[in-house]
Design a protein around this motif. Sequence first.
Motif, mmCIF file in Angstrom:
data_model
loop_
_atom_site.group_PDB
_atom_site.id
_atom_site.type_symbol
_atom_site.label_atom_id
_atom_site.label_comp_id
_atom_site.label_asym_id
_atom_site.label_seq_id
_atom_site.Cartn_x
_atom_site.Cartn_y
_atom_site.Cartn_z
ATOM 1 N N SER A 1 52.052 -6.508 -20.708
ATOM 2 C CA SER A 1 51.150 -5.669 -19.921
ATOM 3 C C SER A 1 51.770 -5.307 -18.582
ATOM 4 O O SER A 1 51.674 -4.170 -18.111
ATOM 5 N N TRP A 2 52.420 -6.282 -17.950
ATOM 6 C CA TRP A 2 53.034 -6.021 -16.659
ATOM 7 C C TRP A 2 54.135 -4.979 -16.779
ATOM 8 O O TRP A 2 54.295 -4.107 -15.919
ATOM 9 N N ALA A 3 54.898 -5.017 -17.869
ATOM 10 C CA ALA A 3 55.964 -4.035 -18.074
ATOM 11 C C ALA A 3 55.405 -2.616 -18.130
ATOM 12 O O ALA A 3 56.053 -1.661 -17.692
ATOM 13 N N MET A 4 54.182 -2.467 -18.653
ATOM 14 C CA MET A 4 53.576 -1.142 -18.786
ATOM 15 C C MET A 4 53.101 -0.577 -17.457
ATOM 16 O O MET A 4 53.056 0.638 -17.270
ATOM 17 N N ILE A 5 52.721 -1.435 -16.527
ATOM 18 C CA ILE A 5 52.064 -0.941 -15.309
ATOM 19 C C ILE A 5 52.830 -1.240 -14.032
ATOM 20 O O ILE A 5 52.410 -0.827 -12.956
ATOM 21 N N GLU A 6 53.960 -1.926 -14.132
ATOM 22 C CA GLU A 6 54.680 -2.325 -12.928
ATOM 23 C C GLU A 6 55.027 -1.129 -12.048
ATOM 24 O O GLU A 6 54.932 -1.192 -10.824
ATOM 25 N N LEU B 1 44.019 -4.077 -22.139
ATOM 26 C CA LEU B 1 44.340 -2.640 -22.110
ATOM 27 C C LEU B 1 43.083 -1.809 -21.860
ATOM 28 O O LEU B 1 43.126 -0.790 -21.162
ATOM 29 N N LEU B 2 41.958 -2.220 -22.446
ATOM 30 C CA LEU B 2 40.689 -1.539 -22.179
ATOM 31 C C LEU B 2 40.342 -1.576 -20.689
ATOM 32 O O LEU B 2 39.955 -0.573 -20.097
ATOM 33 N N VAL B 3 40.505 -2.748 -20.102
ATOM 34 C CA VAL B 3 40.147 -2.926 -18.694
ATOM 35 C C VAL B 3 41.084 -2.131 -17.795
ATOM 36 O O VAL B 3 40.643 -1.461 -16.854
ATOM 37 N N LEU B 4 42.370 -2.191 -18.068
ATOM 38 C CA LEU B 4 43.331 -1.447 -17.250
ATOM 39 C C LEU B 4 43.096 0.057 -17.364
ATOM 40 O O LEU B 4 43.211 0.795 -16.384
ATOM 41 N N SER B 5 42.744 0.513 -18.569
ATOM 42 C CA SER B 5 42.440 1.932 -18.761
ATOM 43 C C SER B 5 41.217 2.340 -17.946
ATOM 44 O O SER B 5 41.219 3.394 -17.289
ATOM 45 N N ALA B 6 40.176 1.513 -17.969
ATOM 46 C CA ALA B 6 38.971 1.819 -17.193
ATOM 47 C C ALA B 6 39.269 1.839 -15.699
ATOM 48 O O ALA B 6 38.786 2.707 -14.965
ATOM 49 N N ALA B 7 40.067 0.877 -15.240
ATOM 50 C CA ALA B 7 40.417 0.829 -13.821
ATOM 51 C C ALA B 7 41.179 2.076 -13.403
ATOM 52 O O ALA B 7 40.939 2.647 -12.325
ATOM 53 N N GLN B 8 42.084 2.533 -14.257
ATOM 54 C CA GLN B 8 42.851 3.733 -13.946
ATOM 55 C C GLN B 8 41.958 4.978 -13.931
ATOM 56 O O GLN B 8 42.118 5.864 -13.090
ATOM 57 N N GLN B 9 40.985 5.028 -14.830
ATOM 58 C CA GLN B 9 40.048 6.155 -14.840
ATOM 59 C C GLN B 9 39.211 6.189 -13.563
ATOM 60 O O GLN B 9 38.930 7.254 -13.017
ATOM 61 N N ILE B 10 38.797 4.998 -13.079
ATOM 62 C CA ILE B 10 38.038 4.953 -11.826
ATOM 63 C C ILE B 10 38.893 5.471 -10.677
ATOM 64 O O ILE B 10 38.410 6.202 -9.803
ATOM 65 N N ASP B 11 40.177 5.091 -10.672
ATOM 66 C CA ASP B 11 41.070 5.586 -9.622
ATOM 67 C C ASP B 11 41.163 7.108 -9.637
ATOM 68 O O ASP B 11 41.210 7.757 -8.593
ATOM 69 N N LYS B 12 41.171 7.684 -10.839
ATOM 70 C CA LYS B 12 41.343 9.136 -10.961
ATOM 71 C C LYS B 12 40.044 9.899 -10.740
ATOM 72 O O LYS B 12 40.035 10.941 -10.078
#
Length: 453
Positions: A14-19, A340-351
């Motif tokens: 997961s860290w590799a995907m978002i670092e 991945l669900l949580v990270l996706s939701a967090a990114q959507q909130i940012d956008k």
Amino acid sequence: MASHPIVELTSASSWAMIEDKFSPYAKETLAKLVKFMLDEVFPAIRVAHAQLPTDYDARWKTIIPVVADLKARAKQLGLWNLFLSKVHYPKFGVPLTNLEYAVMAEVLGRGGSLASEVVNCSAPDTGNMEVLARYGSPEQQQKWLVPLLNGEIRSSFAMTERFVSSSDATNIRTSIRQEGNEIVINGHKWWISGAGDPRCAIHLVLGKSDPNSSDKYRQQSIVLVPANAPGVKVIRPMKVFGYDDAPEGHCEIIYDNVRVPLSNLVLGWGKGFEIIQGRLGPGRIHHCMRSIGCAQMALDLMIQRVTDPSRKTFGKYLYEHGTVIADIARSRAEIEGARLLVLSAAQQIDKYQAKGALKEIGIAKFVVPSMALQVVDRAIQSFGAEGVSQDQMLAATWAGLRTLRLADGPDAVHIQQIGQRELKRAPEITKRNTEIKKKEKALFEKYGIKAHL
């Protein structure tokens, strides 16, 4: 990548995907947080429980010494109010995105409620600070938000009511009405988190201010009620599977002709639903972030347990029995998917802010706590009777996660909303497939093939 501290407490993949989405400040903060957790917070968890008095009355008057010391240390390290993103709250926030905080919240989730509290990132204060930062007047912000941001006071959010089906917030009956320059509040609430804390200084109360409005979503307002105002009666703390969660608690409260100045109204009359939607969206995803950490903690404890040579039975390690290895594999897979669900939701909130991420937040809200419950349950099973005792944090963790399936809207409500949202795509799907069928028919005719369908 493997040397980065995030790998110690979360997932290398997961860290590799978002670092590359992390700013230098966020990476530095995350590294400090992980070190703080490993060196100071984790060793303090059992100490904090030991410092909580066994005497019932004293439990509700105690500020736990080790928690106070850790708060001072967190401030010193700059690990404070990490949840409040400057992207959305430029005046009060810290330079972290929701995605960056999501990873930090997972790390905090491994330390239970203590870890979030010591960095001033625990509910219900987080949501209340967001409300005041977004909707509060300058006077309200100075009087209540600043002390909350400084960790000088705590707060509660009074929405859920006894004798009312509160999964539909339009059902609330608490009366909020204006009399001259005052607001009068009468109502019966329960499951009000944080209201038992001796530091709780302010309640954000949702009530019905205009029951005759034709718009059922404009009938409610939110009022700031000092915890020591005359007429505020804390009846009792509610227990969750036997846990009272002292000193914060989840309390039953009666507001009996409570009077506050008109200036304590938040945003305006009829704005209650607008405010709670803005509040609950980020709050729901924060809970999910921490739940991932709870699940990861449980899996680690399970792995340690089943590989402990002192716990062999019938001459075998525990992992050599039954379905233990399969349970570990399923737990790892479920955690990775939920993260991945949580990270996706967090990114959507940012956008798009919380309103633009309702689908992602809703899915995470009903998937993640259930997943974490399964993982914790497997860990409990590996510990046998010790797993359900106070000697492990698994039982308390399970109780907290089970509560999350009801808090901030029960699973059934979120599932219904997501299903209805999906059904709205039916005309678009039908139109697209009709066009494909037309083109398919033309191709059959072109090549002289007889269609069977």
